[in-house]
Enzyme design. Structure first.
Site, short mmCIF file in Angstrom:
data_model
loop_
_atom_site.label_atom_id
_atom_site.label_comp_id
_atom_site.label_asym_id
_atom_site.label_seq_id
_atom_site.Cartn_x
_atom_site.Cartn_y
_atom_site.Cartn_z
N GLU A 48 -12.00 -10.22 27.03
CA GLU A 48 -11.18 -8.79 26.85
C GLU A 48 -11.41 -7.96 27.91
O GLU A 48 -10.63 -7.31 28.27
CB GLU A 48 -11.81 -8.19 25.53
CG GLU A 48 -11.40 -9.08 24.16
CD GLU A 48 -9.96 -9.50 24.09
OE1 GLU A 48 -9.09 -8.96 24.46
OE2 GLU A 48 -9.74 -10.68 23.54
N TRP A 53 17.81 -0.55 22.98
CA TRP A 53 16.78 0.37 21.99
C TRP A 53 17.61 1.35 20.99
O TRP A 53 18.70 1.97 21.52
CB TRP A 53 15.85 1.13 22.90
CG TRP A 53 15.06 0.30 23.59
CD1 TRP A 53 14.92 0.07 25.09
CD2 TRP A 53 13.91 -0.63 23.05
NE1 TRP A 53 13.93 -0.66 25.26
CE2 TRP A 53 13.39 -1.31 24.21
CE3 TRP A 53 13.73 -1.29 21.84
CZ2 TRP A 53 12.46 -2.20 24.13
CZ3 TRP A 53 12.67 -2.07 21.67
CH2 TRP A 53 12.00 -2.53 22.85
N TRP A 67 9.66 0.81 23.75
CA TRP A 67 8.12 0.75 23.95
C TRP A 67 7.48 2.13 24.54
O TRP A 67 6.16 2.25 24.61
CB TRP A 67 7.79 -0.53 24.65
CG TRP A 67 8.17 -0.62 26.07
CD1 TRP A 67 9.36 -0.98 26.41
CD2 TRP A 67 7.68 -0.23 27.72
NE1 TRP A 67 9.62 -0.93 27.94
CE2 TRP A 67 8.60 -0.36 28.37
CE3 TRP A 67 6.27 0.30 27.70
CZ2 TRP A 67 8.22 -0.04 29.72
CZ3 TRP A 67 6.17 0.71 28.96
CH2 TRP A 67 7.01 0.55 30.04
N TRP A 99 1.73 -2.26 25.82
CA TRP A 99 2.87 -2.46 25.17
C TRP A 99 3.76 -3.14 25.73
O TRP A 99 4.99 -3.73 24.90
CB TRP A 99 3.36 -0.89 25.50
CG TRP A 99 2.88 0.15 24.55
CD1 TRP A 99 1.73 0.90 24.61
CD2 TRP A 99 3.34 0.30 23.19
NE1 TRP A 99 1.63 1.60 23.54
CE2 TRP A 99 2.46 1.14 22.35
CE3 TRP A 99 4.44 -0.08 22.57
CZ2 TRP A 99 2.70 1.75 21.35
CZ3 TRP A 99 4.81 0.53 21.10
CH2 TRP A 99 3.89 1.25 20.45
C1 LIG Z 1 0.02 -1.41 22.21
C2 LIG Z 1 -1.33 -1.56 22.78
C3 LIG Z 1 -1.80 -0.19 23.78
C4 LIG Z 1 -3.02 -0.25 24.07
N1 LIG Z 1 -3.43 1.00 24.83
C5 LIG Z 1 -4.67 1.12 25.49
C6 LIG Z 1 -5.32 2.30 26.28
O1 LIG Z 1 -4.46 3.03 26.08
N2 LIG Z 1 -6.37 2.25 26.52
C7 LIG Z 1 -7.26 1.24 26.36
O2 LIG Z 1 -8.38 1.12 26.92
N3 LIG Z 1 -6.93 -0.02 25.82
C8 LIG Z 1 -5.70 -0.13 25.45
N4 LIG Z 1 -5.25 -1.20 24.54
C9 LIG Z 1 -5.99 -2.53 24.66
C10 LIG Z 1 -6.97 -2.69 23.48
O3 LIG Z 1 -6.48 -2.55 22.44
C11 LIG Z 1 -8.22 -1.53 23.74
O4 LIG Z 1 -8.98 -1.62 24.82
C12 LIG Z 1 -9.40 -2.07 22.63
O5 LIG Z 1 -8.85 -1.96 21.34
C13 LIG Z 1 -10.41 -0.89 22.51
O6 LIG Z 1 -11.47 -1.11 21.95
P1 LIG Z 1 -12.80 -1.52 21.93
O7 LIG Z 1 -13.46 -0.85 23.12
O8 LIG Z 1 -13.63 -1.66 20.66
O9 LIG Z 1 -12.44 -3.11 22.48
P2 LIG Z 1 -13.44 -4.58 22.53
O10 LIG Z 1 -12.68 -5.43 21.64
O11 LIG Z 1 -14.81 -4.05 22.10
O12 LIG Z 1 -13.14 -5.12 24.03
C14 LIG Z 1 -14.17 -4.33 24.97
C15 LIG Z 1 -13.24 -3.72 26.29
O13 LIG Z 1 -12.43 -4.68 26.63
C16 LIG Z 1 -11.04 -4.06 27.06
N5 LIG Z 1 -10.08 -4.58 26.30
C17 LIG Z 1 -10.01 -4.98 25.25
N6 LIG Z 1 -8.84 -5.47 24.74
C18 LIG Z 1 -8.13 -5.21 25.64
C19 LIG Z 1 -6.61 -5.55 25.90
N7 LIG Z 1 -5.84 -5.98 25.11
N8 LIG Z 1 -5.96 -5.18 27.36
C20 LIG Z 1 -6.76 -4.48 28.13
N9 LIG Z 1 -8.19 -4.35 27.95
C21 LIG Z 1 -8.70 -4.64 26.86
C22 LIG Z 1 -11.16 -2.56 26.83
O14 LIG Z 1 -11.60 -2.11 28.08
C23 LIG Z 1 -12.31 -2.59 25.80
O15 LIG Z 1 -13.14 -1.45 25.74
C24 LIG Z 1 -4.00 -1.14 23.96
C25 LIG Z 1 -3.47 -2.47 23.31
C26 LIG Z 1 -2.29 -2.42 22.66
C27 LIG Z 1 -1.82 -3.69 21.96
#
Ligand SMILES: Cc1cc2nc3c(=O)[nH]c(=O)nc-3n(C[C@H](O)[C@H](O)[C@H](O)COP(=O)(O)OP(=O)(O)OC[C@H]3O[C@@H](n4cnc5c(N)ncnc54)[C@H](O)[C@@H]3O)c2cc1C
Length: 483
Positions: free
Chosen positions: A274, A305, A358, A381
């Site tokens: 992740e 859209w 989006w 997105w």
């Molecule tokens: C539509 C959409 C919009 C999003 N917008 C953002 C945003 O603005 N900022 C943001 O930080 N993340 C965003 N994410 C990615 C992800 O959802 C979040 O990083 C994550 O949910 C943060 O929670 P966590 O720190 O507990 O994640 P954990 O599951 O604990 O993951 C650890 C770290 O891994 C990174 N990570 C995890 N999943 C993703 C992913 N899919 N893409 C990129 N990095 C990831 C993050 O830095 C996160 O803190 C988005 C995802 C979606 C589907």
């Protein structure tokens, strides 16, 4: 001794901060934070509230280490030159950013500062790899699997830089603005109340969050990261965004923990991947900066859209009539955070059930997320809407009822965020419109009055989306029902 100005940006920490570490060894330091309104992609809404708290925390740490943080508003170059003159600093030092605009900005700033006789020293941003040298056979990677296959074996960051034990202030002090006067902490209305209760921004809390996660939740991360009814993920994203902790520090600590607990390998690998997505998102924006405003797959530029302000408002305010979407959007508004699964379900609903762009969704997330991050938000997105790099196929349309039943089977999140339907039994909590009338009555629910009836019929909306995406040649062959 040479005095340096350390210009803080998205690196609001003392540990693992190369600009601060190296400057502190070579002489006195004036730590500076500048709010330059002419720069693009600044924090707003919830992430600006976070920034405010994070800066206060950094200011406390710097004061106790010896040199208070100085705040200023205005043109970055003018402020830096002015402070250099006042404090008799000879050098400006900073850590770079990964945002595409920052490269050009930094280059021209560097040139201008050098032309005034100042020295400039810059350090690489918080990345796990060098984006320029990570190349596939045909240029930059476009598929996460290939990118990760290359990066993962090389992932072994050295021990992070320690925080300086003592920072010496410059001989001549400068006058700082007073951060609380910048009006970033809302009071009337106080929309940040629940955020204040939920979060403690700052470097110290970032490390506590990491340690608690590694000790208590890493071992079940793979199983629980998608749950909506309890926090099985790390919640490190806002700390990462503000640079209160680095991805290098997180990777180092995770690898060490995996070494200690060989039975946690799969969970550790999933968590690392992740962080790999975070890295990949930055990598993509560096190589394909147009993605910020245009779909990566150009064939979707003309996607029809819908302009539907009413539906958009229902989505934003958690009044779509689909409990899992409404709980998600209310949680987002209240605490500025929703887990990844909620982000995917709500983004799919906006783009595929409501057929709203989006970009509208990304804009709303930008205002409401405490962790809003240009790269992660843009790439994610586009991924959900099927238009990005290595995107989900267009026919992946999350079913909001099945998603709710799968990831919150007892309706715990639903009852927390939608109290008006909490009296419904679990069987109907994700589909109130199918509940028998006497049950609705007993739970005090009048659909369309106390809680909305669904604003779209998911199965009909799904067919419409499949037809529209399919007509533009969306990726993939066979429509499937997403559970
Ligand atoms: C539509 C959409 C919009 C999003 N917008 C953002 C945003 O603005 N900022 C943001 O930080 N993340 C965003 N994410 C990615 C992800 O959802 C979040 O990083 C994550 O949910 C943060 O929670 P966590 O720190 O507990 O994640 P954990 O599951 O604990 O993951 C650890 C770290 O891994 C990174 N990570 C995890 N999943 C993703 C992913 N899919 N893409 C990129 N990095 C990831 C993050 O830095 C996160 O803190 C988005 C995802 C979606 C589907």
């Amino acid at each position: 001794m040479n005095t340096s100005i350390v210009w803080f940006r998205k690196d609001l920490r003392l540990k693992d901060n190369p600009a601060l570490f190296h400057s502190a060894r070579s002489g006195p330091i004036l730590p500076v934070y500048i709010w330059d309104e002419t720069l693009p992609e600044q924090e707003e809404g919830a992430s600006r509230w976070w920034l405010h708290e994070s800066l206060l925390s950094l200011a406390r740490s710097l004061s106790s280490t010896g040199s208070p943080l100085v705040f200023a508003r205005g043109s970055t170059k003018e402020v830096l030159v002015h402070f250099a003159k006042r404090s008799n600093a000879q050098k400006i030092v900073w850590n770079e950013l990964t945002e595409p605009w920052a490269k050009t900005f930094d280059l021209s700033l560097k040139k201008e500062l050098l032309s005034t006789g100042l020295k400039v020293e810059t350090y690489p941003p918080d990345l796990l790899s060098d984006p320029e040298s990570m190349m596939g056979k045909n240029g930059p990677y476009r598929v996460f699997g290939q990118f990760w296959k290359r990066l993962r074996p090389a992932l072994d960051p050295s021990a992070p830089f320690p925080a300086p034990e003592r920072i010496f202030p410059p001989e001549f002090s400068v006058i700082s603005e007073y951060l609380p006067e910048w009006g970033w902490n809302p009071s009337r209305p106080d929309w940040a109340k629940e955020m204040r209760e939920k979060w403690i921004p700052g470097e110290e809390q970032a490390h506590m969050t990491l340690n608690t996660f590694l000790d208590e939740r890493l071992q079940s991360y793979e199983k629980n990261r998608d749950r909506l009814d309890h926090e099985g993920y790390s919640m490190l994203s806002p700390f990462l965004h503000a640079g209160e902790i680095t991805s290098r520090q997180i990777v180092r600590a995770t690898l060490d923990k995996m070494h200690e607990h060989p039975g946690w390998q799969n969970d550790g690998e999933k968590f690392l991947s992740e962080l790999g997505w975070r890295e990949f998102s930055r990598y993509l924006l560096i190589h394909f900066p147009k993605m910020i405003s245009e779909p990566f797959q150009p064939k979707f530029s003309s996607f029809p859209w819908k302009d539907n302000p009413e539906a958009l408002l229902a989505w934003k305010s958690g009044k779509t009539g689909y409990p899992v979407i409404d709980a998600t959007m209310r949680q987002l508004w209240a605490i500025g955070y929703i887990p990844n699964r909620s982000r995917m379900i709500s983004a799919s609903f906006l783009t595929k059930d409501l057929l709203i762009s989006w970009k509208e969704g990304a804009r709303w997330f930008r205002e409401t997320l405490v962790d809003h991050d240009l790269a992660n938000n843009t790439v994610s997105w586009q991924w959900v809407s099927g238009m990005g790099v290595d995107a989900a196929p267009y026919f992946r349309i999350y079913n909001p009822v099945l998603q709710g039943e799968r990831y919150d089977p007892e309706g715990i999140a639903i009852r927390k965020w939608i109290p008006e339907i909490k009296g419904l039994p679990n069987q109907w909590i994700h589909r109130p419109w199918e509940a028998p009338e006497p049950l609705l009555k007993r739970a005090g629910i009048i659909l369309g009055k106390t809680y909305p009836a669904p604003i779209v019929d998911h199965s009909y909306a799904r067919q419409e989306a499949l037809a529209l995406f399919g007509a533009l040649g969306g990726k993939g062959q066979k429509p499937e029902l997403m559970a």
